[in-house]
Write an enzyme that holds these catalytic residues in place. Sequence first.
Site, PDB file in Angstrom:
ATOM      1  N   GLY A 148       1.013  -1.213  -0.125  1.00 51.24           N
ATOM      2  CA  GLY A 148       0.056   0.041  -0.023  1.00 51.24           C
ATOM      3  C   GLY A 148       0.733   1.204   0.047  1.00 51.24           C
ATOM      4  O   GLY A 148       0.527   2.243  -0.560  1.00 51.24           O
ATOM      5  N   GLN A 181      -7.714  -0.295   3.844  1.00 55.34           N
ATOM      6  CA  GLN A 181      -8.504  -0.769   4.964  1.00 55.34           C
ATOM      7  C   GLN A 181      -9.877  -1.427   4.711  1.00 55.34           C
ATOM      8  O   GLN A 181     -10.560  -2.069   5.363  1.00 55.34           O
ATOM      9  CB  GLN A 181      -8.493   0.131   6.452  1.00 55.34           C
ATOM     10  CG  GLN A 181      -7.308   0.267   6.842  1.00 55.34           C
ATOM     11  CD  GLN A 181      -7.084  -0.945   7.801  1.00 55.34           C
ATOM     12  OE1 GLN A 181      -7.519  -1.989   7.931  1.00 55.34           O
ATOM     13  NE2 GLN A 181      -5.778  -1.021   8.339  1.00 55.34           N
ATOM     14  N   HIS A 235      -2.078  -7.357   2.850  1.00 52.52           N
ATOM     15  CA  HIS A 235      -1.796  -8.033   4.181  1.00 52.52           C
ATOM     16  C   HIS A 235      -2.778  -7.520   4.826  1.00 52.52           C
ATOM     17  O   HIS A 235      -2.984  -7.994   5.934  1.00 52.52           O
ATOM     18  CB  HIS A 235      -0.298  -7.695   4.774  1.00 52.52           C
ATOM     19  CG  HIS A 235       0.007  -6.330   5.127  1.00 52.52           C
ATOM     20  ND1 HIS A 235      -0.134  -6.037   6.581  1.00 52.52           N
ATOM     21  CD2 HIS A 235       0.238  -5.214   4.432  1.00 52.52           C
ATOM     22  CE1 HIS A 235      -0.067  -4.580   6.669  1.00 52.52           C
ATOM     23  NE2 HIS A 235       0.067  -4.033   5.230  1.00 52.52           N
ATOM     24  N   THR A 282      11.146  -7.368 -12.498  1.00 54.88           N
ATOM     25  CA  THR A 282      10.354  -8.570 -12.759  1.00 54.88           C
ATOM     26  C   THR A 282       9.232  -8.776 -11.872  1.00 54.88           C
ATOM     27  O   THR A 282       9.474  -8.572 -10.652  1.00 54.88           O
ATOM     28  CB  THR A 282      11.529  -9.946 -12.644  1.00 54.88           C
ATOM     29  OG1 THR A 282      12.519  -9.612 -13.844  1.00 54.88           O
ATOM     30  CG2 THR A 282      10.833 -11.101 -12.978  1.00 54.88           C
ATOM     31  N   CYS A 330       1.447   1.423  12.997  1.00 51.75           N
ATOM     32  CA  CYS A 330       2.628   2.435  12.773  1.00 51.75           C
ATOM     33  C   CYS A 330       2.874   3.379  13.952  1.00 51.75           C
ATOM     34  O   CYS A 330       3.826   3.829  13.773  1.00 51.75           O
ATOM     35  CB  CYS A 330       2.095   3.209  11.444  1.00 51.75           C
ATOM     36  SG  CYS A 330       1.993   2.342  10.028  1.00 51.75           S
TER      37      CYS A 330
END
Length: 371
Positions: free
Chosen positions: A71, A179, A201, A237, A322
Amino acid sequence: MQKIYLDYNASTPLAPEVVASMQPLLNDFYGNPSALHWAGKPVKELLHKAREQTAALIGCSPREIIFTSGGSEANNLALKGYFYKNRKKGNHIITSKVEHPAIINPCKFLEEAGARVTYVGVDRFGRVLLEEIEKAITKDTILISIMHSNNEVGTLQPIKEIGRMAERYGIAFHTDASQSVGKVPIDVNELKVGMLTIAGHKLYAPKGIGVLYVKEGIELEPLIHGAGHEFGLRAGTENTLLAVGLGKACEIARNHVENSKIKELTDYFWGQLKEAFGDEIVLNGHPEERLPNTLNVCFVNKIGQSLLDRIPNLAASTGSACHAGRIELSPVLKEMQVPEEVGMGAIRFSLGRFTTKAEIDQVIDSLIEIL
């Protein structure tokens, strides 16, 4: 108490189906998806399928899906990429004061590069005010970026209304939906967004994979220059292993009907807390327009982290992950004008696919015992 995980907004466990979808790439499908031989072609097909699965979840074309490392990179590509490609049209960006650091900090970086950024405030529920956004628009405004939902309190923003406003003024519109995707229905056409961020995630997919939806016709300057991967917007890649996992997670989210069950558990949790603690507990965020899994509450005249320290087997947060470890009042709660003696007691409980009522009851019992 057994170990209980109520921090799904910070990160989700991998869904078993996601793990199964990735397994073949660890053994058999090792070719470069850009290669034209027998080893590359099947990997390219898997990558395309992942793109289709992701696009189907948000209602766009697979060609509008750009895989990123997460993100944060998607947000940086949206903000920096749009500014550097379109700065001749203007240098003004509008965002909110309650955005995730993955928006706030790129904006601060762009201010040093010549951008002018307006940070609009929110009401006591954490919702941006449409009139403030419209008042901030100038002839130099080229981009508006407002999060779809707040990661700390779960408040849903009026994205559809902002999208209509941006369209009316001819301004590009980005929303960080990290979210929200998988928790509430998202359709980029209905929302009228030109760019949208997904973080794997938060969606039962692996860490290290994300998406930026870029509406056809929007031009961005790549952050990473090299060969023409990801339609020329992200050289390198492709990480097919993680992209396949995210694609499967998006497919599950599209077909799953679990969110009503999660909302019922969240409502039950809040009801039990209110019954146990009465006026000594306060709900943060909008009472209705909120993510179905997010419960941010304040224990009045307490310190949230101190309470969590006394329940070591409970994984929850005093804010977004965070900010973990910081005891000062959350910047989001500050902007919502939550009094310090209330806000210091904030805990964010975020429920998920594997949360049970028995776990909620154990948490309630533990909180009653220590308080």
